[in-house]
Scaffold this motif. Sequence first.
Motif, PDB file in Angstrom:
ATOM      1  N   ILE A 109      -3.269   1.891  -8.762  1.00 34.69           N
ATOM      2  CA  ILE A 109      -1.879   1.822  -9.233  1.00 34.69           C
ATOM      3  C   ILE A 109      -1.016   1.076  -8.226  1.00 34.69           C
ATOM      4  N   ALA A 110      -1.174   1.457  -6.973  1.00 37.18           N
ATOM      5  CA  ALA A 110      -0.353   0.816  -5.935  1.00 37.18           C
ATOM      6  C   ALA A 110      -0.634  -0.680  -5.874  1.00 37.18           C
ATOM      7  N   ARG A 111      -1.884  -1.043  -6.051  1.00 33.82           N
ATOM      8  CA  ARG A 111      -2.290  -2.423  -5.885  1.00 33.82           C
ATOM      9  C   ARG A 111      -1.921  -3.291  -7.089  1.00 33.82           C
ATOM     10  N   HIS A 112      -2.039  -2.737  -8.298  1.00 37.48           N
ATOM     11  CA  HIS A 112      -1.972  -3.604  -9.485  1.00 37.48           C
ATOM     12  C   HIS A 112      -0.918  -3.245 -10.525  1.00 37.48           C
ATOM     13  N   ARG A 113      -0.344  -2.049 -10.482  1.00 40.65           N
ATOM     14  CA  ARG A 113       0.613  -1.695 -11.543  1.00 40.65           C
ATOM     15  C   ARG A 113       1.802  -2.664 -11.587  1.00 40.65           C
ATOM     16  N   PRO A 114       2.318  -3.087 -10.431  1.00 41.22           N
ATOM     17  CA  PRO A 114       3.437  -4.049 -10.504  1.00 41.22           C
ATOM     18  C   PRO A 114       3.039  -5.349 -11.214  1.00 41.22           C
ATOM     19  N   THR A 115       1.807  -5.809 -10.989  1.00 38.62           N
ATOM     20  CA  THR A 115       1.356  -7.036 -11.662  1.00 38.62           C
ATOM     21  C   THR A 115       1.245  -6.803 -13.161  1.00 38.62           C
ATOM     22  N   LEU A 116       0.695  -5.640 -13.534  1.00 42.63           N
ATOM     23  CA  LEU A 116       0.596  -5.322 -14.965  1.00 42.63           C
ATOM     24  C   LEU A 116       1.981  -5.303 -15.601  1.00 42.63           C
ATOM     25  N   ASP A 117       2.941  -4.686 -14.898  1.00 43.75           N
ATOM     26  CA  ASP A 117       4.303  -4.621 -15.438  1.00 43.75           C
ATOM     27  C   ASP A 117       4.908  -6.012 -15.601  1.00 43.75           C
TER      28      ASP A 117
END
Lengths: 563, 563
Positions: A11-19
């Motif tokens: 989540i920390a690594r990729h959730r911002p990219t997904l968003d």
Amino acid sequence: MTAALTAHELIARHRPTLDQALEAIRTRAYWSPHPEHPKAYGEHGSLDAAAGKAAFEALLGTRLDLGQPGTDDWVGDEVSPYGVELGVTYPHADVDVLLPAMRAGQRAWRDAGPETRALVCLEILKRISDRTHEFAHAVMHTSGQAFMMAFQAGGPHAQDRGLEAVAYAYAEQVRTPGTAEWTKPQGRRDPLALTKTFTPVPRGIGLVIGCNTFPTWNGYPGLFASLATGNAVLVKPHPRAVLPLALTVRVAREVLAGTGFDPNLVALAAERPGEGIARTLATRPEIRIIDYTGSTSFGDWLEANARQAQVYTEKAGVNTVIVESTGDYRGMLANLAFSLSLYSGQMCTTPQNLLIPRDGVSTDEGPKSYDEVVADLARAVEGLLGDDARANALLGAIVNPDVKARLEAAASLGEVALASREVTNPEFPDAVVRTPVIVKLDGAKPEDEAVCMSECFGPVSFAVAVDSAAHAVELLRRSIREKGAMTVGAYTTDAGVEQAVEEVCLEEAAQLSLNLTGGVYVNQTAAFSDFHGSGGNPAANAALCDGAFVANRFRVVEVRREA
Amino acid sequence: MTAALTAHELIARHRPTLDQALEAIRTRAYWSPHPEHPKAYGEHGSLDAAAGKAAFEALLGTRLDLGQPGTDDWVGDEVSPYGVELGVTYPHADVDVLLPAMRAGQRAWRDAGPETRALVCLEILKRISDRTHEFAHAVMHTSGQAFMMAFQAGGPHAQDRGLEAVAYAYAEQVRTPGTAEWTKPQGRRDPLALTKTFTPVPRGIGLVIGCNTFPTWNGYPGLFASLATGNAVLVKPHPRAVLPLALTVRVAREVLAGTGFDPNLVALAAERPGEGIARTLATRPEIRIIDYTGSTSFGDWLEANARQAQVYTEKAGVNTVIVESTGDYRGMLANLAFSLSLYSGQMCTTPQNLLIPRDGVSTDEGPKSYDEVVADLARAVEGLLGDDARANALLGAIVNPDVKARLEAAASLGEVALASREVTNPEFPDAVVRTPVIVKLDGAKPEDEAVCMSECFGPVSFAVAVDSAAHAVELLRRSIREKGAMTVGAYTTDAGVEQAVEEVCLEEAAQLSLNLTGGVYVNQTAAFSDFHGSGGNPAANAALCDGAFVANRFRVVEVRREA
């Protein structure tokens, strides 16, 4: 990958990219997390140019052992369009062993839920992105694309399309909440009350049937759409373009194992020469989704025969550009010359038919006759490709002997306005490098119309003389309806003509680029913003990427109990 | 409708309802704008009970002229399952005239955009809602449903499903913005900048093939999903259930005309006896979408042959309830008795196989043997239907002679635990009214297994003795996988059994109701919250309603220009 990645770390690594990806597909503004410039790589764990090239070279002549169950042989005989024998061998699978093994991990993958699946997919894409230089060489030496194109289209642009599919898949799955409380009033009696759970469930195993020219770019959308929606994915690459997808499968398996999932959720199905394993796989009951890019004949076969599966196909089409009038003659010629030359016209999006009124074209440089326009376009292509180094960088190599034969035969189809020439590639003397041919046809002659109405894949374009703008629009409509089109272009300063072309594209469902004279070309589409194909004409039954591309890869199972 | 409705009026009238529907499909909490109680009608322009009945009766013996082009004959020979000859005739179409006429208005309908299309659909639904009493009689006298069920399922519940489809269609179309500005940085050079427009375009004409038992409930989702996504819609009703859909078409045509659109966007295709027009229509090139409810054989034929169309089918299935243990024996019996009795079991969601361990069931009233459970269930059905007035109100009439024949033949399939009895309907003495039969089978005997593994549509249930809960779960899995299921129910207080049943439903994609003992029944689903079918097992290739049901009814065409 040494230590297992936790859900929290993902989540920390990729959730911002997904968003950001979710926002991009909503606004369709420009966005990409994958750098296009080769020099952007080499830090934060990514391979730089030298390391990527070395990694690719270290693969040559080796056995790529993916650790797959049911491996009964080692196969592979790729020869680069640049003349290099790759000498890499891949696992050949006993599908009666491999397919059941691929299902073993599906329950845990399903239970992980849409967010974790999306984030694992993003980790796969990140690790592929880190190896973009290595993938670039693998794509170059299987597709024949020139290095820079292999780098960009096979690297960041393919990764963008994969990420876009993940974003659509995630959004689709979370449209329905995981749980709901349902309370229905009953007048004076107690209300009816239910607790409901909703679980996205996979269809089964997705089969990705790769193509020769864009193994990653055309392969990633289906691969990631199926995986993100909970399915296992079996990748059947084109026998001439195995390496880029085998490397993809290797990364996916490593990431799955490193995040606590079964690596067999993604596997490779390489084949012996002439084995034709796609037909066998496509009708297996375990295969419930198929993504295919390739010929119309096999695409039609899949649609008719793989009835147990959802089948997404990108097939052949006839792409048209109408040249009716322009306010920037030089810009138009330069833009078209580039479109015809890029990757020797071996893109499913390259224009084939240039429809030009026989009475000429009105331009900012005054009226131009049909012959002048064709001659000027030929000169523009010659100018663009006059320097061999530049020609090699743009053209790449002819991908296979069929394309070369088609190119050579094209000169007899009509008057040659621009002859194809051989270009020498000093680094790879065995590469077959050719400039495009432009052949004049008369759209009023039935025999010429028959020529331009069938796909001639490769560096062949037809300058078709038409009676009028209306004739051009009518030919356009018919060719989209009967043959399909991945792209349509038009140059016109006439509002009526523009409207007529637009209306045909709306009615026949084709994607239209109008009056491109700068650095965007009709044959290029950008993930998160442009649709690739429409899914509404015979060239493709799906578009990259939209809700329809993902919504039927999973189903939602509801369990309801009294509250 | 006297004065034309403007877009502004449509927004004021219906946008709040659309927004509520969009919210409901997102939360899946209870919601409906359509009152279930007959007494709720009669104000604000809606017909009350007397006016609705009078409107229905005024239709009998008349010609329902819809003003359709290409009408070459008048056809219709509906006889109510309650014995009344309706005597209504409908336009028979020359499809070579009607289909082109239906396309004439598509451009304006497309250009109206997703919001206006949704609001026009809501106006159609509102006007149907106002006539719910009239529709209730039309549904009753074509399906054989009892009045209250015809009123609710054929009225508000059908309207809910239509509105739900409109909400999904609207949401899907506006996921992509109408326009976007795309600006891609180019380092020190000027950025690339494009202006893009995105237009949802229809596929063509949607064909709705209606069924005998739920003409509106099963017809509205496809009708409104296709119409709201810009397609014209041709409605081909079941020859025994024309009137409810003919009235629907009439309202739709009035509303389309009254909002400035071409009424021919919606048309009826009634047929002569034995004409079998569905086959002809389904393979016409103009037909690009098909929604079908009916037999597996014709559904399979459509999927195999109507290759030019997107085909959404709801076919036959075998629905199962596992009875393993319960904490509310009386509640379970009452709930099951109701499920088996409602509309004489003529619902695609009615349980057929009741799997009961031969060693008995643990209950809050102590252990019950297989025989006791079956006998108690038989008594519960007898009790529920002991009073003829109540029996008539629950059972309705047998819809056609095939169902009656199947019911009569069922008694020879095994030991009869509950015999079917004839019920007299004093108001309609010609109605064929029958209570359900329950037949005992042994799930360990191959010949009995073969019986319960094929669909026996109608008021026939099998009390199948199974060896164990595991045997029940295995039979359940196999029947879903091989025959499909619209519904699955289970009664168990054992967490392990519950988990096993849930896992089978997740793996085979079937919708599960657990331990229902109150006023919600396994055969009922509520729009905006429950999915009807899953689209993932052989009973149906689509669910009502989800993204996949609407996303491929239109395509998005992009036009891009340099900014």
